[in-house]
Design an enzyme around this catalytic site. Structure first.
Site: not given
Length: 774
Positions: A400, A430, A485
């Site tokens: 991630h 995030d 991401c």
């Protein structure tokens, strides 16, 4: 002799009790079998709750048969399950999880402590997701007596996210339990009947052997959960799970009940359909990869990034971009900043955090201190971080990406000052909030303290202020799938650099301005960056570098319309240069790219609009928001004078000008290759789902050219009696909900009677004209 025998027997009697009988041997063997189940987890791993259950069953004489070793978790139900209403509970108490279990027509609640949950996910060799009957094949499941247990990596439901969770599918319902909610020790328990499940969309990513699943549920709002509804009456639960045997496990779930087969689909997400509908990105990547050679960017720099063919492959849909793509775009972004502003920022590459946290050694170090500083001290040998306004650090951990921004690290704020304008702080951006726990971020204060000591070892300045920098986890737009991401990281970075204030205080962030909030940008906007990066790499590969500024130029680089408005000649040259090398990504060439005599470039250039907003997605705020990827497309819109009303002049129309139609009533002009006279084609908008154009020819009013289609695509059909021209290709880019030709289609005509050499010239000169109807 008899006497001696009697004496011998009398001496042996005291030790007869120590001899093993057949019954004793049987008990010993049974004990060994039971004890094997409690060996060290290193040898065999079993769920402790199940082992205790089997142990008690044996000693309670509940069964006489030999106990079989269980490889899967099975919950036996004695009677058919009675369906009951769905229920959800969200609790802040982290002591235990609650699982709703239906048995004998009523609810029972079983408490499972956090240790049990953890052991399920970490210590078991049980295949998470497979449900079996002990007497049958693992995938031949009796749906009346089995449930399927899945241990997801993350679950997202509305505004909550769970990282220590269990998800159970049974014949009649789906259960979710979690002991870690929003990075806290709160608990979450929820149950839906199968009638509550509208649709299940499953995606499989081969690269990381992970499944990403969207579960569409009938809407209801459990206490403490804020559900954002894209469609009225529908909630979305998303989870990802690492499982190399996911396809078999999907079949296992489907076998529980025929209703699962009707609602389970292997598909892509809605955002991808919007982002890539109408475009064959795979063909574009194939064509680019076939001719792609290693690209070094920026040329001549010692820390240049090398982009290879395998990196281009990662720009395909549903794939994770790697550190090479991240570092490349960061380099591109840095070079796009003017030298005057560039000194405010410092960009670390992807390897910096890996080295700082010592990720190469396995478990990340979250309290590095002096050791962490020593691992990266050479990186800042010639850079004083405390002179920068903002420091950007990309983070990759556990498959991630996220972004850390250190703001005003050299600022010393007196304690008596309220609401200072410049506040030293650490921001964490995030796209799946909570995926990177706070421990990863805690390494930065200690690192900055050591960096400060090294820079100011001969001064008396306070060296304890860096560790006290406030760490802030922001509420930002979240990704709508599980593989974008990296794109969100780049979009966060892109927008922040473009909008970064000279003085930053996180407590003064205005919600109305949307900066660093959940409304900062539409989530789909970040997903579109995949195509934008591909376009950028294509242009750089062809030798067109929009970030190179001529040595004798004081203006911005000439990328698609950035020019001095007072110098019309320079403006025209810049636009020509841009329009010549921007190419479509449909796997074929276009006449637009070969037009060397282009003198104008309209605000809504068809090609630019097609490349920028694929699938008809045109965010209303995107034209106002400046980002460092956008100048390739958006600045062409600024460079040319906008005209709401264009004069129609058939005599002056040539085959080299293309202008997007802005009204419902449109007039197209097609230049016949055998005749210099332009032929008018009238656009007729019958409905939102069908389009027609009628070709009017003076010699024969019955001749017509019809182009029809639906939102999924536009197809052309030739019904012209004359043999002078024929349709060769239809290139479409149209919003299915628009009632006008806002994103126009392009018809390219050629004469079949000409030679192949002449056809090249015809493709340049014979094309569709588009002007508003008067």
């Amino acid at each position: 002799m008899t006497l001696r025998s009697v004496q011998s027997r009398s001496k042996r009697k005291p030790i007869d009790v120590f001899d093993y009988s057949d019954e004793d041997d049987r008990v010993e063997e049974e004990s060994k079998k039971l004890l094997r189940k409690f060996d060290s987890p290193v040898t065999k791993k079993h769920h402790c709750a199940i082992d205790k259950y089997e142990f008690l069953r044996c000693f309670a004489k509940d069964t006489q048969s030999e106990s079989k070793v269980l490889q899967h978790i099975v919950i036996d139900v004695e009677v058919p399950v009675k369906e009951e209403p769905s229920r959800c509970e969200l609790s802040g108490d982290g002591n235990s999880d609650l699982i709703d279990v239906i048995s004998n027509g009523s609810h029972r609640r079983i408490g499972i402590d956090s240790l049990t949950s953890s052991s399920l996910s970490e210590n078991d060799e049980v295949s998470t997701g497979e449900a079996t009957n002990p007497a049958s094949d693992p995938h031949e499941v009796d749906p009346e007596n089995a449930q399927v247990l899945i241990i997801p990596d993350v679950i997202i439901y509305g505004d909550i996210y769970c990282t220590n969770s269990k998800l159970t599918f049974s014949r009649n319902c789906m259960n979710v339990e979690s002991s870690s909610v929003n990075a806290t020790k709160g608990t979450f328990s929820c149950q839906w009947t199968i009638e509550d499940i509208i649709k299940i969309e499953s995606q499989w990513c081969l690269e990381v052997e992970t499944a990403f699943v969207n579960v569409l549920l009938k809407s209801r709002k459990p206490e403490g959960v804020d559900i954002a509804k894209d469609i009225s009456g529908i909630d979305l639960l998303k989870f990802s799970v690492y499982d190399p045997k996911w396809s078999k496990e999907v079949e296992t779930i489907r076998s529980l009940d025929s209703r699962y087969k009707n609602i389970w689909f292997d598909t892509i997400t809605e955002s991808e359909e919007i982002a890539f509908s109408g475009h064959d990105l795979g063909t574009s990547l194939t064509n680019l990869a076939d001719s792609f050679e290693d690209l070094v960017y920026p040329q001549g720099e010692p820390d240049a990034v090398v982009v290879r063919k395998q990196d281009i492959e990662l720009l395909k849909p549903r794939r994770f971009i790697n550190d090479t793509i991240i570092d490349f775009y960061i380099k591109y972004l840095k070079n796009r900043i003017s030298p005057k502003e560039r000194g405010r920022f410092h960009f670390f590459n992807c390897f910096f955090f890996r080295k700082l946290a010592n990720l190469d050694k396995g478990t990340p170090s979250t309290c590095g201190g002096r050791e962490a500083y020593q691992r990266v001290q050479k990186w800042t040998k010639n850079v004083d971080l405390f002179e920068k306004d903002y420091i950007f650090i990309p983070i990759n951990c556990s498959f991630h990406w996220s972004l850390v921004i250190i703001c005003h690290p050299g600022e010393l704020v007196p304690s008596h000052v309220e609401n200072p304008q410049r506040v030293p702080c650490i921001l964490h951006l995030d796209s799946i909030k909570g995926s990177h726990k706070g421990g990863l971020i805690n390494i930065f204060p200690s690192y900055l303290r050591e960096e400060w000591k090294a820079r100011h070892e001969n001064t008396t300045n306070d060296s304890s202020r860096a560790p006290n920098m406030q760490s802030i986890s922001l509420e930002l737009p979240q990704q709508e799938n599980s593989f974008d991401c990296g794109l969100f990281l780049l979009h966060y970075l892109d927008l922040f650099v473009a909008q970064a204030p000279a003085k930053f205080n996180p407590s003064l962030i205005s919600r109305s301005a949307n900066f660093l909030t959940r409304n900062w940008f539409p989530a789909k906007e970040a997903s579109l960056k995949r195509r934008n990066i591909l376009e950028l790499l294509y242009n750089l590969h062809k030798g067109h570098d929009p970030s190179i500024l001529p040595a004798n130029s004081k203006s911005e680089p000439p990328h698609c319309g950035v020019s001095n408005r007072n110098d019309q000649e320079t403006e025209s040259e810049n636009v020509i240069e841009c329009c010549n090398w921007i190419k479509p990504f449909d796997g074929s060439s276009s006449t637009v790219t070969d037009i060397s005599q282009t003198k104008t470039c309209s605000p809504d250039l068809i090609l630019s609009k097609e490349v920028s907003y694929s699938g008809g997605y045109d965010p209303p705020s995107s034209k106002l928001r400046k980002v460092f990827m956008s100048p390739i497309v958006e600045e062409v819109q600024e460079s040319c004078e906008k005209k709401d009303h264009l004069e129609m002049d058939i005599q002056k129309s040539t085959g080299h000008e293309i202008e997007t139609l802005r009204k419902e009533g449109c007039m197209l002009y097609i230049e016949d290759s055998d005749d210099e006279e332009a032929v008018s084609v009238e656009y007729v908008s019958d409905s939102q789902d069908s389009y027609e154009v009628e070709m009017k020819v003076e010699d024969d009013d019955d001749d017509e050219l019809i182009v029809t289609g639906e939102s999924s695509g536009i197809h052309g059909s030739r019904e012209i009696k004359s043999d002078s021209a024929s349709i060769e290709r239809v290139n479409k880019s149209r919003d299915s909900t628009a009632a006008s030709c806002y994103n126009d289609f392009l018809l390219v005509l050629s004469d079949d009677e000409r030679s192949s050499d002449d056809k090249e010239n015809i493709l340049i000169s014979s094309n569709v004209m588009a002007k508003p109807k008067t």
